[in-house]
Design a protein around this motif. Structure first.
Motif, PDB file in Angstrom:
ATOM      1  N   PHE A   1       0.915  -1.139   0.156  1.00  0.00           N
ATOM      2  CA  PHE A   1       0.187  -0.017   0.056  1.00  0.00           C
ATOM      3  C   PHE A   1       0.963   1.272   0.086  1.00  0.00           C
TER       4      PHE A   1
ATOM      5  N   ALA B   1       2.375   1.939  -3.425  1.00  0.00           N
ATOM      6  CA  ALA B   1       1.202   2.456  -4.292  1.00  0.00           C
ATOM      7  C   ALA B   1       1.045   3.820  -3.986  1.00  0.00           C
ATOM      8  N   VAL B   2       0.960   4.318  -2.669  1.00  0.00           N
ATOM      9  CA  VAL B   2       0.847   5.814  -2.408  1.00  0.00           C
ATOM     10  C   VAL B   2       2.093   6.623  -2.837  1.00  0.00           C
TER      11      VAL B   2
ATOM     12  N   GLN C   1       1.601   7.100  -6.697  1.00  0.00           N
ATOM     13  CA  GLN C   1       0.444   8.051  -7.519  1.00  0.00           C
ATOM     14  C   GLN C   1       0.346   9.374  -6.696  1.00  0.00           C
TER      15      GLN C   1
ATOM     16  N   GLU D   1      -3.191   3.332   6.624  1.00  0.00           N
ATOM     17  CA  GLU D   1      -3.652   3.830   5.595  1.00  0.00           C
ATOM     18  C   GLU D   1      -4.409   5.429   5.737  1.00  0.00           C
TER      19      GLU D   1
ATOM     20  N   ARG E   1      -6.798  10.060  -3.870  1.00  0.00           N
ATOM     21  CA  ARG E   1      -6.218   9.018  -4.511  1.00  0.00           C
ATOM     22  C   ARG E   1      -5.983   8.024  -3.513  1.00  0.00           C
TER      23      ARG E   1
ATOM     24  N   GLU F   1      -9.037   6.083  -2.657  1.00  0.00           N
ATOM     25  CA  GLU F   1      -9.293   5.002  -3.689  1.00  0.00           C
ATOM     26  C   GLU F   1      -8.229   3.887  -3.379  1.00  0.00           C
ATOM     27  N   LEU F   2      -6.831   4.086  -3.084  1.00  0.00           N
ATOM     28  CA  LEU F   2      -6.034   2.956  -2.992  1.00  0.00           C
ATOM     29  C   LEU F   2      -6.410   2.007  -1.885  1.00  0.00           C
ATOM     30  N   THR F   3      -7.096   2.671  -0.753  1.00  0.00           N
ATOM     31  CA  THR F   3      -7.608   2.174   0.502  1.00  0.00           C
ATOM     32  C   THR F   3      -8.431   0.972   0.110  1.00  0.00           C
TER      33      THR F   3
ATOM     34  N   ALA G   1      -8.403  -0.740  -2.590  1.00  0.00           N
ATOM     35  CA  ALA G   1      -7.823  -1.809  -3.539  1.00  0.00           C
ATOM     36  C   ALA G   1      -7.589  -2.877  -2.947  1.00  0.00           C
TER      37      ALA G   1
ATOM     38  N   LEU H   1      -2.559  -4.568  -5.054  1.00  0.00           N
ATOM     39  CA  LEU H   1      -1.386  -3.825  -4.568  1.00  0.00           C
ATOM     40  C   LEU H   1      -0.199  -4.502  -4.853  1.00  0.00           C
TER      41      LEU H   1
END
Length: 308
Positions: free
Chosen positions: A123, A126-127, A130, A157, A267, A270-272, A274, A279
């Motif tokens: 995670f 990914a942060v 992006q 998160e 954003r 949104e990743l949280t 996924a 991920l």
């Protein structure tokens, strides 16, 4: 050439042996059998040999393992800390020691189980990919603000969400983490004067805190939404009264970006949502790029030669 190679091999052997001895010295407890430490050292060497494809030296991996062992990590937990810290270091281009501090903070401050650590690292990667927040920023912020966020029901998160909101407003990770700690304290325990002023503007801050107890993200978003409904002057006055002049700019930026549309903080939200598999794919893709890079291929060959 043989003399040079012999001297080099001897030097590399002594480096590895030094870290191996250090690891055995700090691993386990008083009555931990020596055989257990030897078995763990063999597994770590295998793990370190695998990391050579990312240009990571076996010496650094054993040094990292010794640091983790000195913090009381053993067995599967130790292997997980070494593996995920090294992965984080490669993904974020940070030192392994800094990455270890982050993984230790995640497990200790947020109570993340060993089997869930990989998802958290994926995670954070990914942060970084992006948003403007880097792994280094997270490495700085998690030890500082993590325990406070966790105590109020938050997780990694949530911290990444808040940090991104401030970082995209130009606030660095250290200042952002300190402002977050201070700001949360003011929210959960506001002064009577601040409560009365906000009440006069139609905002029941104590009610917001009580109604969202155990969910720090919702608490901050609810307060930010209420403040966003005020005219700019009253909004500024309310934030200054609640948080003080010193944190005014930082908290204003935080609130503005966590309720704004199209922000980088959105954003992160949104990743949280996924899945762990999604991920993991992102992280594996990036690690593959590192592995296939000509520079890292050369480094891999060099490290494998040292191991041999």
């Amino acid at each position: 050439p043989l003399t040079i190679m012999g001297a080099t091999a001897s030097r590399e052997f002594m480096k590895l042996e030094e870290q191996a001895i250090r690891f055995k010295r700090v691993y386990g407890e008083l009555f931990t059998p020596p055989a257990e430490a030897d078995d763990m050292l063999r597994m770590l060497k295998d793990l370190g040999s695998e990391f050579a494809k990312y240009g990571v030296s076996l010496e650094k991996t054993l040094e990292l393992a010794a640091d983790a062992a000195a913090m009381g990590k053993t067995g599967i937990e130790l292997l997980a800390q070494v593996e995920q810290a090294t992965k984080l270091a490669v993904l974020g281009s940070v030192e392994q020691s800094e990455a270890l501090e982050t993984t230790i903070s995640i497990t200790n401050a947020f109570g993340v189980a060993t089997e869930d650590l990989a998802k958290k690292i994926n995670f954070l990667n990914a942060v970084e990919n992006q948003t403007v927040v880097s792994i280094e920023d997270l490495t700085i912020a998690i030890p500082k603000a993590g325990p406070v966020v966790k105590q109020l029901g938050g997780d990694v998160e949530d911290l990444a969400f808040f940090l991104t909101a401030m970082k995209e407003g130009g606030i660095n990770a250290s200042e952002g983490a300190n402002a977050l700690k201070s700001g949360i304290a003011r929210i959960i325990n506001p002064t009577e004067k601040a409560s009365e002023m906000l009440g006069g503007l139609g905002i029941n801050i104590r009610g917001i805190v009580e109604n969202n107890a155990g969910d720090i993200r919702t608490t901050l978003v609810a307060l930010a939404t209420e403040l966003d409904n005020l005219d700019p002057l009253n909004r500024a006055r309310a934030i200054e009264e609640l948080f003080g002049k010193f944190q005014f700019a930082r908290i204003s930026t935080l609130f503005q970006n966590i309720v704004g549309e199209g922000t980088q903080a959105s954003r992160v939200l949104e990743l949280t949502r996924a899945t762990a598999a999604e991920l993991a794919v992102l992280s594996e893709r990036e690690l593959k790029r590192v592995e296939e890079s000509p520079a890292y291929k050369f480094q891999k060959a060099l490290e494998q030669l040292k191991i041999s």
